[in-house]
Write a protein that holds these residues in place. Structure first.
Motif, PDB file in Angstrom:
ATOM      1  N   UNK A 159       0.822  -1.205   0.000  1.00  0.00           N
ATOM      2  CA  UNK A 159       0.000   0.000   0.000  1.00  0.00           C
ATOM      3  C   UNK A 159       0.861   1.261   0.000  1.00  0.00           C
ATOM      4  N   UNK A 160       1.976   1.215   0.748  1.00  0.00           N
ATOM      5  CA  UNK A 160       2.871   2.387   0.799  1.00  0.00           C
ATOM      6  C   UNK A 160       3.496   2.632  -0.578  1.00  0.00           C
ATOM      7  N   UNK A 161       3.998   1.566  -1.223  1.00  0.00           N
ATOM      8  CA  UNK A 161       4.598   1.718  -2.550  1.00  0.00           C
ATOM      9  C   UNK A 161       3.550   2.182  -3.556  1.00  0.00           C
ATOM     10  N   UNK A 162       2.333   1.634  -3.465  1.00  0.00           N
ATOM     11  CA  UNK A 162       1.245   2.082  -4.335  1.00  0.00           C
ATOM     12  C   UNK A 162       0.993   3.579  -4.166  1.00  0.00           C
ATOM     13  N   UNK A 167       1.397   9.091  -6.112  1.00  0.00           N
ATOM     14  CA  UNK A 167       1.824  10.478  -5.905  1.00  0.00           C
ATOM     15  C   UNK A 167       2.665  10.965  -7.081  1.00  0.00           C
ATOM     16  N   UNK A 168       3.559  10.113  -7.582  1.00  0.00           N
ATOM     17  CA  UNK A 168       4.379  10.479  -8.740  1.00  0.00           C
ATOM     18  C   UNK A 168       3.502  10.678  -9.981  1.00  0.00           C
ATOM     19  N   UNK A 200      -5.045  20.013  -4.813  1.00  0.00           N
ATOM     20  CA  UNK A 200      -5.330  19.310  -6.068  1.00  0.00           C
ATOM     21  C   UNK A 200      -4.436  18.084  -6.214  1.00  0.00           C
ATOM     22  N   UNK A 201      -3.170  18.213  -5.826  1.00  0.00           N
ATOM     23  CA  UNK A 201      -2.227  17.100  -5.924  1.00  0.00           C
ATOM     24  C   UNK A 201      -2.646  15.941  -5.019  1.00  0.00           C
ATOM     25  N   UNK A 202      -3.078  16.257  -3.814  1.00  0.00           N
ATOM     26  CA  UNK A 202      -3.522  15.220  -2.877  1.00  0.00           C
ATOM     27  C   UNK A 202      -4.771  14.521  -3.406  1.00  0.00           C
ATOM     28  N   UNK A 203      -5.695  15.293  -3.970  1.00  0.00           N
ATOM     29  CA  UNK A 203      -6.920  14.695  -4.530  1.00  0.00           C
ATOM     30  C   UNK A 203      -6.576  13.753  -5.666  1.00  0.00           C
ATOM     31  N   UNK A 204      -5.711  14.195  -6.592  1.00  0.00           N
ATOM     32  CA  UNK A 204      -5.306  13.340  -7.714  1.00  0.00           C
ATOM     33  C   UNK A 204      -4.617  12.071  -7.211  1.00  0.00           C
ATOM     34  N   UNK A 205      -3.779  12.221  -6.181  1.00  0.00           N
ATOM     35  CA  UNK A 205      -3.067  11.055  -5.641  1.00  0.00           C
ATOM     36  C   UNK A 205      -4.043  10.004  -5.139  1.00  0.00           C
ATOM     37  N   UNK A 206      -5.054  10.438  -4.376  1.00  0.00           N
ATOM     38  CA  UNK A 206      -6.013   9.478  -3.830  1.00  0.00           C
ATOM     39  C   UNK A 206      -6.914   8.896  -4.918  1.00  0.00           C
ATOM     40  N   UNK A 207      -7.197   9.668  -5.965  1.00  0.00           N
ATOM     41  CA  UNK A 207      -7.981   9.133  -7.083  1.00  0.00           C
ATOM     42  C   UNK A 207      -7.206   8.005  -7.769  1.00  0.00           C
ATOM     43  N   UNK A 209      -4.717   6.286  -6.515  1.00  0.00           N
ATOM     44  CA  UNK A 209      -4.545   5.183  -5.558  1.00  0.00           C
ATOM     45  C   UNK A 209      -5.810   4.325  -5.504  1.00  0.00           C
ATOM     46  N   UNK A 210      -6.965   4.978  -5.451  1.00  0.00           N
ATOM     47  CA  UNK A 210      -8.244   4.249  -5.422  1.00  0.00           C
ATOM     48  C   UNK A 210      -8.425   3.394  -6.675  1.00  0.00           C
ATOM     49  N   UNK A 211      -8.116   3.977  -7.838  1.00  0.00           N
ATOM     50  CA  UNK A 211      -8.314   3.267  -9.102  1.00  0.00           C
ATOM     51  C   UNK A 211      -7.408   2.049  -9.205  1.00  0.00           C
ATOM     52  N   UNK A 212      -6.121   2.220  -8.888  1.00  0.00           N
ATOM     53  CA  UNK A 212      -5.161   1.140  -9.140  1.00  0.00           C
ATOM     54  C   UNK A 212      -4.987   0.189  -7.956  1.00  0.00           C
ATOM     55  N   UNK A 213      -5.343   0.618  -6.760  1.00  0.00           N
ATOM     56  CA  UNK A 213      -5.217  -0.277  -5.612  1.00  0.00           C
ATOM     57  C   UNK A 213      -6.503  -1.036  -5.324  1.00  0.00           C
ATOM     58  N   UNK A 214      -7.659  -0.471  -5.725  1.00  0.00           N
ATOM     59  CA  UNK A 214      -8.920  -1.136  -5.387  1.00  0.00           C
ATOM     60  C   UNK A 214      -9.847  -1.321  -6.587  1.00  0.00           C
ATOM     61  N   UNK A 215     -10.144  -0.239  -7.319  1.00  0.00           N
ATOM     62  CA  UNK A 215     -11.153  -0.332  -8.375  1.00  0.00           C
ATOM     63  C   UNK A 215     -10.667  -1.180  -9.556  1.00  0.00           C
ATOM     64  N   UNK A 216      -9.451  -0.995  -9.961  1.00  0.00           N
ATOM     65  CA  UNK A 216      -8.732  -1.838 -10.917  1.00  0.00           C
ATOM     66  C   UNK A 216      -9.490  -2.157 -12.201  1.00  0.00           C
ATOM     67  N   UNK A 217      -9.701  -3.474 -12.452  1.00  0.00           N
ATOM     68  CA  UNK A 217     -10.330  -3.898 -13.712  1.00  0.00           C
ATOM     69  C   UNK A 217     -11.766  -3.443 -13.834  1.00  0.00           C
TER      70      UNK A 217
END
Length: 473
Positions: A159-162, A167-168, A200-207, A209-217
């Motif tokens: 989760x930390x690496x994700x 963030x990048x 804005x950066x924090x919002x994009x980061x969590x978006x 993170x949500x997409x690739x760590x949970x929502x995915x396929x």
């Protein structure tokens, strides 16, 4: 088909949702093979392009910039302004028609090879997951495992690496929207000097993170409209990732592999029902059921099936890029009339777009009468007040911009400075007065022409309306 009666029940549900409507987590096997290696090369090239594009400058312009807030756009180093919106519209239409043509011919191959969602998920986040948690079996075991020290360590690390990767990505995404210079300035100054950008950066980061760590396929299955386009674009001549059901099912259907058995004499198909094409699928589908909305044409099942076929000494390409007509009728790819129609439309649109680019002005000037203002008498002349806006799309500075009334006797007076300076890739706006003797007016409304000069060089001509007293002849 003899020996096997396919059921369409799978089309009533999706693999990621169970009968109770709960999320079914997909644990795809780590893919490998020739096509996967090619996908990695394509993906790494696209990732390098994606991360570098905002930081590449051509003649001082960012290679790709989509600054909606300040209405500044740069595509391949060419600056575009709101006045060029018609070019953006036709380029989007070209993209849609081109994608439709590509889908009619080659199916959803864009999703598996080019789509940023697939590239980030499969080539970045999924590979991190394999590195930390292991392959499919290890991930399933870890998911069922109690929350002990090992599970906490692996999950928290992942989760930390994700989050760091998200963030990048968010920083790069922000560089596309506000400009790389602004993002780099924020890094140098510290985030708390730019709180709005930081939020804005924090919002994009969590978006991300949500997409690739949970929502995915689920993005490809539920959110993306492109998958639903397939229903109207695909036909029997479209090349897709397809299972050769004629060869795979044979006369008596698929069956498990038995060493030394002659499957042809037994009437069995080449599919040994190993289920590996399902295990490796990132959306959890069974490609043997035919073309499905969830399939993103990632080719993982092709590589996996080829590996299994080689291990049991059966011909490869049981799953391959092929059309339905090629599988059933042994027909090769044909450039159909439908495809020719798309090509014709696409060619016309591209021709129009190129013509518009050549006709595009490097300078655009707008002079409009100030709303709500009538004419005024100034001595013997009639005066109107106007607002002006001059957009400099060139890569040179304008140091001495002036206005000149042509075709009618009169004068132009600027409010403030009599000459204007406009930097490259920027605009200037302000107010000016136009005075004309009523003798030269055609009536209560006269069209006038104003030329814009930089020094002695004419850079633009614009028309506007001049109000005068109504005549009673």
């Amino acid at each position: 088909m003899a020996g096997h009666t396919p059921s369409d029940d799978f089309r009533d549900t999706i693999a990621t949702i169970d009968e109770q409507g709960k999320r079914v987590w997909i644990f795809p096997k780590k893919p490998s093979g020739k096509l996967y290696d090619k996908r990695k090369l394509v993906s790494y090239f696209l990732l390098a392009s994606l991360f570098s594009a905002p930081f590449i400058k051509i003649n001082g312009n960012q290679f790709l910039l989509f600054n909606v807030l300040e209405r500044k756009f740069s595509i391949f180093g060419f600056p575009f302004w709101p006045q060029d919106f018609h070019l953006v519209v036709i380029s989007m239409i070209i993209g849609v028609v081109g994608l439709a043509l590509f889908t009619v011919a080659f199916g959803r191959i864009f999703c598996g090879w080019v789509c940023p969602q697939t590239i980030f998920l499969e080539m970045v986040f999924r590979r991190i997951e394999y590195w930390i948690e292991g392959d499919r079996g290890a991930q399933i075991k870890l998911a069922k495992q109690e929350w002990n020290a090992e599970k906490i360590r692996k999950k928290v690390t992942k989760w930390f690496v994700f989050y760091v990767v998200s963030f990048l990505i968010a920083n790069v995404f922000l560089a596309y929207l506000v400009g790389s210079d602004h993002v780099l300035d924020m890094v140098r100054q510290g985030p708390f000097y730019n709180t709005n950008t930081l939020i804005a950066l924090i919002i994009f980061t969590y978006v991300f993170y949500f997409v690739f760590a949970w929502f995915r396929e689920q993005v490809c299955i539920i959110a993306c409209p492109y998958g639903r386009m397939q229903g109207v674009l695909l036909d029997n001549k479209t090349i897709n990732v397809a299972y050769d059901h004629v060869r795979g099912e044979g006369e008596n259907g698929r069956a498990k592999f038995k060493k030394g058995e002659d499957r042809t004499l037994a009437g069995k198909g080449d599919c040994i029902d190993c289920h590996q094409c399902v295990n490796v699928c990132p959306t959890g589908i069974d490609i043997r059921n035919g073309t499905q909305l969830e399939c993103v044409n990632c080719t993982a099942c092709i590589d996996e099936c080829n590996s299994i076929m080689q291990s049991v000494n059966l011909p490869i390409n049981l799953i391959r890029y092929a059309s339905e007509d090629e599988i059933v009728k042994k027909e090769k790819f044909v450039f159909t009339t439908r495809m020719k129609g798309y090509v014709a439309v696409l060619s016309i649109l591209i021709g129009i777009f190129i013509g518009m680019l050549f006709l595009r002005n490097d300078v655009e000037a707008t002079v409009l009468r100030l709303p709500g203002q009538l004419f005024e008498h100034k001595g013997e002349n009639i005066s109107n007040v106007f607002t002006y806006k001059v957009v400099n799309k060139t890569m040179e500075d304008f140091d001495d911009v002036t206005f000149k009334l042509v075709g009618i006797k009169g004068k132009v007076e600027m409010v403030g400075k009599q000459n204007i300076q406009i930097k490259k890739d920027s605009l200037a706006q302000g107010t000016l007065f136009v005075e004309i003797n009523p003798t030269f007016l055609e009536g209560d409304k006269t069209e006038i022409k104003i030329e814009v000069y930089n020094g002695h060089k004419l850079i633009e001509t614009t028309d506007t309306n001049f109000l005068g007293p109504r005549r009673f002849d």
